[in-house]
Write a protein that holds these residues in place. Sequence first.
Motif, PDB file in Angstrom:
ATOM      1  N   THR A   1       9.806   0.634  11.051  1.00 60.42           N
ATOM      2  CA  THR A   1       8.732  -0.223  10.530  1.00 60.42           C
ATOM      3  C   THR A   1       9.014  -0.718   9.107  1.00 60.42           C
ATOM      4  N   ASP A   2      10.233  -0.505   8.636  1.00 59.88           N
ATOM      5  CA  ASP A   2      10.635  -0.950   7.289  1.00 59.88           C
ATOM      6  C   ASP A   2       9.677  -0.412   6.237  1.00 59.88           C
ATOM      7  N   THR A   3       9.387   0.879   6.339  1.00 62.52           N
ATOM      8  CA  THR A   3       8.437   1.553   5.454  1.00 62.52           C
ATOM      9  C   THR A   3       9.164   2.501   4.510  1.00 62.52           C
ATOM     10  N   LYS A   4       8.747   2.518   3.259  1.00 63.61           N
ATOM     11  CA  LYS A   4       9.163   3.545   2.313  1.00 63.61           C
ATOM     12  C   LYS A   4       7.938   4.347   1.921  1.00 63.61           C
ATOM     13  N   GLY A   5       8.127   5.649   1.719  1.00 63.24           N
ATOM     14  CA  GLY A   5       6.982   6.487   1.419  1.00 63.24           C
ATOM     15  C   GLY A   5       7.315   7.619   0.473  1.00 63.24           C
ATOM     16  N   THR A   6       6.298   8.403   0.161  1.00 70.69           N
ATOM     17  CA  THR A   6       6.430   9.583  -0.689  1.00 70.69           C
ATOM     18  C   THR A   6       6.229  10.819   0.167  1.00 70.69           C
ATOM     19  N   PHE A   7       7.137  11.778   0.033  1.00 70.63           N
ATOM     20  CA  PHE A   7       7.095  13.006   0.821  1.00 70.63           C
ATOM     21  C   PHE A   7       6.749  14.177  -0.106  1.00 70.63           C
ATOM     22  N   PHE A   8       5.464  14.564  -0.098  1.00 65.38           N
ATOM     23  CA  PHE A   8       4.998  15.718  -0.866  1.00 65.38           C
ATOM     24  C   PHE A   8       5.413  16.978  -0.104  1.00 65.38           C
ATOM     25  N   THR A   9       6.361  17.715  -0.655  1.00 65.98           N
ATOM     26  CA  THR A   9       7.058  18.742   0.104  1.00 65.98           C
ATOM     27  C   THR A   9       6.839  20.131  -0.475  1.00 65.98           C
ATOM     28  N   LEU A  10       6.586  21.102   0.392  1.00 61.00           N
ATOM     29  CA  LEU A  10       6.489  22.486  -0.044  1.00 61.00           C
ATOM     30  C   LEU A  10       7.856  22.986  -0.516  1.00 61.00           C
ATOM     31  N   GLY A  11       7.867  23.734  -1.613  1.00 62.24           N
ATOM     32  CA  GLY A  11       9.109  24.351  -2.058  1.00 62.24           C
ATOM     33  C   GLY A  11       9.671  25.298  -1.013  1.00 62.24           C
ATOM     34  N   TRP A  12       8.791  25.988  -0.296  1.00 65.93           N
ATOM     35  CA  TRP A  12       9.218  26.910   0.769  1.00 65.93           C
ATOM     36  C   TRP A  12       9.991  26.167   1.836  1.00 65.93           C
ATOM     37  N   VAL A  13       9.510  24.987   2.235  1.00 66.62           N
ATOM     38  CA  VAL A  13      10.201  24.187   3.242  1.00 66.62           C
ATOM     39  C   VAL A  13      11.544  23.707   2.708  1.00 66.62           C
ATOM     40  N   ALA A  14      11.574  23.272   1.458  1.00 71.81           N
ATOM     41  CA  ALA A  14      12.821  22.778   0.872  1.00 71.81           C
ATOM     42  C   ALA A  14      13.900  23.852   0.874  1.00 71.81           C
ATOM     43  N   GLU A  15      13.518  25.085   0.571  1.00 67.68           N
ATOM     44  CA  GLU A  15      14.494  26.177   0.578  1.00 67.68           C
ATOM     45  C   GLU A  15      15.008  26.458   1.982  1.00 67.68           C
ATOM     46  N   LYS A  16      14.149  26.336   2.986  1.00 71.15           N
ATOM     47  CA  LYS A  16      14.548  26.609   4.366  1.00 71.15           C
ATOM     48  C   LYS A  16      15.341  25.462   4.972  1.00 71.15           C
ATOM     49  N   ALA A  17      15.088  24.224   4.533  1.00 68.44           N
ATOM     50  CA  ALA A  17      15.704  23.042   5.147  1.00 68.44           C
ATOM     51  C   ALA A  17      16.193  22.079   4.066  1.00 68.44           C
TER      52      ALA A  17
ATOM     53  N   HIS B   1       0.832  -1.193   0.000  1.00 70.65           N
ATOM     54  CA  HIS B   1       0.000   0.000   0.000  1.00 70.65           C
ATOM     55  C   HIS B   1       0.871   1.249   0.000  1.00 70.65           C
ATOM     56  N   ALA B   2       0.260   2.382  -0.338  1.00 74.22           N
ATOM     57  CA  ALA B   2       1.003   3.627  -0.530  1.00 74.22           C
ATOM     58  C   ALA B   2       0.827   4.551   0.668  1.00 74.22           C
ATOM     59  N   VAL B   3       1.953   4.998   1.234  1.00 68.09           N
ATOM     60  CA  VAL B   3       1.905   5.956   2.333  1.00 68.09           C
ATOM     61  C   VAL B   3       2.616   7.232   1.895  1.00 68.09           C
ATOM     62  N   SER B   4       2.038   8.357   2.276  1.00 65.73           N
ATOM     63  CA  SER B   4       2.606   9.651   1.884  1.00 65.73           C
ATOM     64  C   SER B   4       2.565  10.615   3.056  1.00 65.73           C
ATOM     65  N   VAL B   5       3.483  11.581   2.998  1.00 64.32           N
ATOM     66  CA  VAL B   5       3.634  12.581   4.049  1.00 64.32           C
ATOM     67  C   VAL B   5       3.603  13.954   3.383  1.00 64.32           C
ATOM     68  N   ASP B   6       2.715  14.813   3.828  1.00 65.23           N
ATOM     69  CA  ASP B   6       2.646  16.175   3.311  1.00 65.23           C
ATOM     70  C   ASP B   6       3.547  17.057   4.178  1.00 65.23           C
ATOM     71  N   VAL B   7       4.715  17.410   3.644  1.00 63.44           N
ATOM     72  CA  VAL B   7       5.746  18.077   4.439  1.00 63.44           C
ATOM     73  C   VAL B   7       5.493  19.580   4.455  1.00 63.44           C
ATOM     74  N   GLU B   8       4.913  20.015   5.543  1.00 67.18           N
ATOM     75  CA  GLU B   8       4.630  21.429   5.800  1.00 67.18           C
ATOM     76  C   GLU B   8       4.725  21.644   7.299  1.00 67.18           C
TER      77      GLU B   8
END
Length: 300
Positions: free
Chosen positions: A65-81, A20-27
Amino acid sequence: MSGTVPVSEVNPLKTKPTTHAVSVDVEDYFQVWALSEVIKRDDWDVIPLRVERATKTVLDLFDRTDTKGTFFTLGWVAEKAPGLIRDIVSRGHEIASHGYDHTKIFDQSAEEFRQDIRNTRKILEDISGERVKGFRAAGFSLDERSPWAHKILREEGYEYSSSVHPIAHDHYNAPDAPRFASHPLEDDQGFLEIPVSTTMLAGRRVSCAGGGWFRAMPYHVSRFLIDRMIHQDNQPAVFYFHPWEVDPEQPRVSGLSGKSSLRHYLNLDRMESKLEHLLGGMTWQRMDHVFGVARLEEAA
């Protein structure tokens, strides 16, 4: 969305999915919809970041938990971190776009949307060194108010979107959208829209997608709804949550309505343990792997 072609009709599943697919909205906590009535966009630069530490909590949880996921990330966050983006990729996860600053699609013109997703993709790719294939709209705001969005995403090089939460809700406006992965562009069977999960209960669509629903419900109810969808529909679960949901020590923002406060702060102290239970009890992978986007890219 009436022209969509369900993926299940193109490639019907003969057996029940086991991955199954797990995702994280990075904000960060101050960038979410529920707090926007008090915290304005102009305030962001002076608020101390918590997203980096909270996302590392998620990464450690995925490792356990041996999990791989998708991290949907804000560009603003990427620039800061930027170090956080590189850490996500180094641990084997997919980086995808969540737009630049959490602006909802229906608040943008078509050209503003194009520039937003183009800019964010470049930021994420330059930092991560990985090609960005996926996109998730802020607040699952891709609906009939923005009929041009899927076409623009495809033109800008995206392979899939996961921007629809197909239920009746005051924040979402797609109660009749397809419940499962579909091809939203009639002349392009390579692009996917992958909605987050719902199940049917007493003739109604009920969310089993994660986020605030998962925090609010007892664990056994959430797991029942997820399992019901898997067994009834022979479809993989598509689950999401946010780093701030595993940060119970985040500041309490004053001036919120009772409804917004409840939505944001409910059961934050229980979220990490509930996630560990869910992730440890099922097999979870990146969106691009579960839905074959990586395989399609390799074959191209």
